[in-house]
Write a protein that holds these residues in place. Sequence first.
Motif, PDB file in Angstrom:
ATOM      1  N   ILE A  59      70.644  70.561 -50.750  1.00 29.81           N
ATOM      2  CA  ILE A  59      70.137  70.152 -49.761  1.00 29.81           C
ATOM      3  C   ILE A  59      69.099  68.658 -50.517  1.00 29.81           C
ATOM      4  CG2 ILE A  59      68.460  69.482 -47.917  1.00 29.81           C
ATOM      5  CD1 ILE A  59      68.812  72.657 -46.591  1.00 29.81           C
ATOM      6  N   LEU A  60      67.970  69.044 -51.922  1.00 32.54           N
ATOM      7  CA  LEU A  60      67.685  68.194 -51.664  1.00 32.54           C
ATOM      8  C   LEU A  60      68.323  67.155 -53.532  1.00 32.54           C
ATOM      9  CD1 LEU A  60      64.495  70.118 -52.907  1.00 32.54           C
ATOM     10  CD2 LEU A  60      65.047  68.244 -50.684  1.00 32.54           C
ATOM     11  N   ALA A  61      69.181  67.801 -54.116  1.00 32.83           N
ATOM     12  CA  ALA A  61      70.082  67.271 -55.046  1.00 32.83           C
ATOM     13  C   ALA A  61      70.107  65.880 -54.065  1.00 32.83           C
ATOM     14  CB  ALA A  61      71.047  68.708 -55.159  1.00 32.83           C
ATOM     15  N   PRO A  62      71.615  65.601 -53.508  1.00 32.90           N
ATOM     16  CA  PRO A  62      72.157  64.712 -53.196  1.00 32.90           C
ATOM     17  C   PRO A  62      70.838  63.784 -52.270  1.00 32.90           C
ATOM     18  CG  PRO A  62      72.869  66.499 -51.877  1.00 32.90           C
ATOM     19  CD  PRO A  62      71.968  66.826 -52.246  1.00 32.90           C
ATOM     20  N   VAL A  63      69.868  63.862 -52.197  1.00 30.47           N
ATOM     21  CA  VAL A  63      68.291  63.374 -51.372  1.00 30.47           C
ATOM     22  C   VAL A  63      67.897  63.012 -53.056  1.00 30.47           C
ATOM     23  CG1 VAL A  63      65.876  63.028 -50.367  1.00 30.47           C
ATOM     24  CG2 VAL A  63      68.390  64.427 -49.202  1.00 30.47           C
TER      25      VAL A  63
END
Length: 318
Positions: A300-304
């Motif tokens: 979830i956090l990596a693309p953000v």
Amino acid sequence: MPSRRFVFLVGVGRSGTSLLQNMLNSSPEIAFLPENSFLRRVVFSGRFSKLRRSYDRRGLAEQLESDHAFERLKMNRRDIEACLSEHDGGVTLFRRVVDHWGPTNGVALAGDKDPRLVEFIPSLSRAFPDAFLIHIYRDPRDVALSKTKASWSKDRAFIWNVFGGRVQLDIARRAGAALFGERYLEVRYETLLNDPETVIRRICQKIDLRYDANMMNPALGGEKLVASNELDWKRNSLKPVDADNRDKWKNGLSAQQAALVERSHRAHMQRLNYAPSTSPAALGPISRLWVAVQSATIAILAPVYLNYRLWTQSKSQD
């Protein structure tokens, strides 16, 4: 002397950037700066632009004098002030500092190694349109294990070390070749260990550098670059190339830690031909739940983070 060209060396931390830097720096035809991260910390972060608005030339030189970069280069306030002009930006200052720094005299190639510059590839490509970019990568599991030992990363939660490696590989894969084209080169750490001469010769051909047998001696180039306070995590980069410095994760990581790295880096491991260890089904139910929750968090956090990092650079004036 022809116009100086830059070689930037990046990669996920603990991927072999120091070893490769020391080997290349053993050539008399290239000079790497001591690791200073000035471009990332001061220029691309926008800090230099803020300082420029707040101080005159002398005041700006005084502010920069205590910066880590200039301490490593042994430049005093007067030296720094000589590199400053009224309206030039941080990239121009960096170029002038490199020209001013003694070891670059008469050398057509200047190198700058900062692993985390991998997150600033778009800014690098705009600021140095004729530079070479070398990206060294390593088995993500060995990277994760190594980060549990380095003084600057060992106290972080394991998930955040894995997260950092994942997003930095994401950015390198997305932006490296796309923005640097023929001036981009990927180096596999394990191949460097197995056949260092062939790898170094390939790099030399790419960056227009003559091969020198001294480049097989990392200590020769590293003694000029590695500070005493860095020996804790850079000591091995001064030793002869060790073909056995691989697969240490097999004994150093727990099964669930290895599974988390493999699941979080699945696409990269497939592309880079790193074979997974065991099926997640071999883990117990609690370990499987731990891996699922942690990998979902990273997913979830990596693309953000990736999109945020690229977006801020698209808005930046460097």
